[in-house]
Design an enzyme around this catalytic site. Structure first.
Site, mmCIF file in Angstrom:
data_model
loop_
_atom_site.group_PDB
_atom_site.id
_atom_site.type_symbol
_atom_site.label_atom_id
_atom_site.label_comp_id
_atom_site.label_asym_id
_atom_site.label_seq_id
_atom_site.Cartn_x
_atom_site.Cartn_y
_atom_site.Cartn_z
ATOM 1 N N ASP A 115 0.732 -1.303 -0.109
ATOM 2 C CA ASP A 115 -0.006 0.060 0.099
ATOM 3 C C ASP A 115 0.888 1.276 -0.161
ATOM 4 O O ASP A 115 1.738 1.529 1.062
ATOM 5 C CB ASP A 115 -0.791 0.029 1.316
ATOM 6 C CG ASP A 115 -1.912 1.237 1.200
ATOM 7 O OD1 ASP A 115 -1.451 2.224 0.539
ATOM 8 O OD2 ASP A 115 -3.004 0.686 1.533
ATOM 9 N N HIS A 116 1.123 2.069 -0.993
ATOM 10 C CA HIS A 116 2.221 2.916 -1.408
ATOM 11 C C HIS A 116 2.141 4.040 -0.293
ATOM 12 O O HIS A 116 2.822 4.969 -0.136
ATOM 13 C CB HIS A 116 2.333 3.150 -2.847
ATOM 14 C CG HIS A 116 1.354 4.163 -3.434
ATOM 15 N ND1 HIS A 116 0.170 3.254 -4.048
ATOM 16 C CD2 HIS A 116 1.002 5.324 -3.201
ATOM 17 C CE1 HIS A 116 -0.550 4.484 -4.399
ATOM 18 N NE2 HIS A 116 -0.071 5.537 -3.846
ATOM 19 N N HIS A 118 -6.054 2.403 1.177
ATOM 20 C CA HIS A 118 -5.392 3.670 1.661
ATOM 21 C C HIS A 118 -5.640 4.101 2.863
ATOM 22 O O HIS A 118 -5.419 4.358 3.903
ATOM 23 C CB HIS A 118 -5.221 4.648 0.735
ATOM 24 C CG HIS A 118 -4.663 4.053 -0.596
ATOM 25 N ND1 HIS A 118 -3.621 3.186 -0.664
ATOM 26 C CD2 HIS A 118 -4.923 4.313 -1.956
ATOM 27 C CE1 HIS A 118 -3.203 2.911 -1.971
ATOM 28 N NE2 HIS A 118 -4.113 3.572 -2.831
#
Ligand code: NAD
Length: 488
Positions: free
Chosen positions: A179-180, A242
């Site tokens: 999950d950047h 996110h």
């Protein structure tokens, strides 16, 4: 203070889908910067895999163009670029063709001790095929890793199927679900603020915190992704991953150690404590309308009667002792007023006003953690207005970015992918989602999306460039609160 860089061991990184958007825009530039900073050794190898038929030189040219476009012009250096491109190889193959995996094996180092990672930068429908191909050709070793991007399923059932498919070929400690958002410097700083300073933690609970707001706003529409996005929507595309991950980092208990499973155990407890959203008024769906020169969502998605939401706002609660009664308001959407991602912890007002009303009112303290566009942390305070005019209260913002203190004001902020790819190589899963976290998030999301499908109504329209539908404003107004401005 210069950032210290610890070089990683030599590795073979196979990027499956190496000619795609994610690889060109993010992964290749991220690896270039890691070589530039001395973290990636020259002996590391990046092996691109994709359907496009070309040789290694052709792919190096493509990677070079990607660097020119996305690595930042001030970072470009001809000698360095040459050094970086020398680490690159390419194997054209269709992942459904079993013989391709044998050819890939020939391109990889046969040194058993050398680390191998497979980055799956392709559509999820290929994940199972790739896991089987890698395994079937004997390319996976105990120290190999597999990296996957969202979407990790469409609902709980598909997420379970995906986890099951990985588990058939890899151990959980080999699976890196990116999950950047968690790779962003400021998100990690949030953990440092909470757990490396004594004075936040005593205040970090329902007694002192009034509410929490998490906003991820985009100013663009669905662009070329319309047909893909129309089968997904903001809830599945953004909230399930996110926004819930950010919520977890704010709400979790202090882990005993900053270690992967200790951190992920605490995040999982938060997800399992999330109150179900049962009141229809507590979740608002929106879809952007058209305005002069700007197409509507329905036009962008080429789906005139689409029920897909390009905006969602909701209220939830973490039902445990620490957070009982503290609302968490989440909102995300496209074609909003500005591109901004921010977490705001809004503290309760001072319990008793000692100053006369002529002094003005004190404002609630707000700890704002901004992830983009300018990463940073600020604390909204009330101070005395300077000057001899008596005691007048005024709001002031304490900037806790510390760029000057740390001597990093002119330093380039590393992209999240730089950090995350190096974590994969180092074998540090702290910032990656575990399978049970992904499933717990879907378990909470599923009843909401199911209720929408059962109701069968369309999301409310909102104007491009606005803050979303009016109902989203009402969601907070009803509670006597208001959203923070969406402004860049
Ligand atoms: P893309 O369509 O631009 O690229 C897909 C790549 O897969 C290409 O290199 C293509 O050659 C390769 N490919 C497709 N079919 C193949 C096959 N049968 N055999 C071998 N190679 C094949 O996609 P993308 O935007 O780079 O996204 C990749 C994945 O990452 C997707 O799952 C996407 O949802 C996810 N993701 C992308 C982004 C982004 O910023 N683009 C962000 C988050 C997640």
């Amino acid at each position: 203070m210069a950032a210290s860089v610890v070089p990683v061991d030599p590795f073979d990184l196979v990027v499956v889908g190496a000619t795609g958007d994610l690889a060109r825009r993010k992964l290749i530039p991220a690896l270039y910067h890691r070589l530039r900073d001395g973290q990636m050794p020259d002996s590391a190898r990046i092996v691109g895999v994709a359907r496009e038929d070309m040789d290694a030189d052709g792919f190096r040219r493509m990677a070079g163009t990607a660097l020119d476009e996305f690595a930042g012009s001030d970072a470009m250096d001809a000698a360095l670029k040459h050094r970086f491109l020398s680490t690159i190889d390419y194997v054209p193959m269709d992942v459904s063709d079993a013989s391709g995996w044998t050819r890939l094996g020939e391109a990889l180092s046969d040194d058993e001790a050398r680390l191998r990672a497979f980055y799956l930068s392709v559509a999820p429908r290929f994940f199972g095929m790739i896991a089987e191909g890698v395994h079937g050709a004997g390319l996976s070793r105990p120290n190999s890793r597999i990296v996957v991007e969202k979407p990790l399923g469409h609902d709980l059932a598909s997420a379970r199927a995906l986890n099951g498919c990985f588990a058939g070929h890899f151990d959980e400690h080999q699976i890196y679900r990116i999950d950047h958002y968690l790779g962003k410097e400021t998100v990690q700083n949030l953990m440092a603020l909470r757990f490396a300073n004594a004075f936040f933690e005593p205040l970090w609970n329902a007694r002192y915190i009034d509410h929490v707001q998490i906003t991820v706003a985009e100013s663009v529409g669905v662009e070329g992704r319309g047909p893909y996005y129309d089968g997904v929507g903001a809830m599945r595309d953004m909230v399930q991953n996110h926004l819930l991950q950010l919520l977890c980092l704010i709400a979790m208990e202090p882990p005993a150690r900053f270690e992967p499973d200790a951190v992920r155990d605490e995040k999982l407890k938060v997800l399992r404590a999330l109150a179900p959203v049962t009141n229809a008024e507590d979740v608002v769906r929106g879809q952007y309308a058209s305005s002069p020169g700007i197409a509507s969502y329905a036009q962008d998605a080429a789906a005139a009667t689409s029920h897909t939401e390009s905006f969602v706002a909701l209220k939830t609660e973490v039902a445990n002792w620490r957070w009982s009664g503290v609302p968490f308001y989440l909102r995300t959407g496209k074609r909003l007023r500005a591109r901004v991602s921010e977490v705001a912890i809004v503290f309760k007002a001072a319990p008793h006003a000692i100053f006369p009303s002529a002094s003005g009112r004190s404002t609630q303290n707000v700890l704002a953690i901004r992830l983009q566009p300018d990463e940073g942390i600020t604390m909204g305070m009330t101070i005395k207005e300077p000057g001899p005019g008596g005691m007048r209260l005024a709001p002031a913002v304490l900037d806790m970015t510390f760029a000057k203190t740390l001597g990093t004001a002119d330093m380039r902020m590393p992209d999240a992918y730089e950090r995350l790819v190096m974590d994969v190589i180092r074998g540090d899963q702290t910032l990656f989602m575990r399978g049970d976290e992904v499933e717990a998030a879907w378990e909470w999301v599923d009843p909401i999306t199911r209720a929408w499908e059962e109701r069968g109504d369309r999301p409310a329209l909102y104007d491009p460039g606005s803050s979303g539908p009016d109902d989203a404003l009402m969601l907070m107004h009803r509670d006597g609160r208001r959203w923070r401005e969406i402004s860049a």
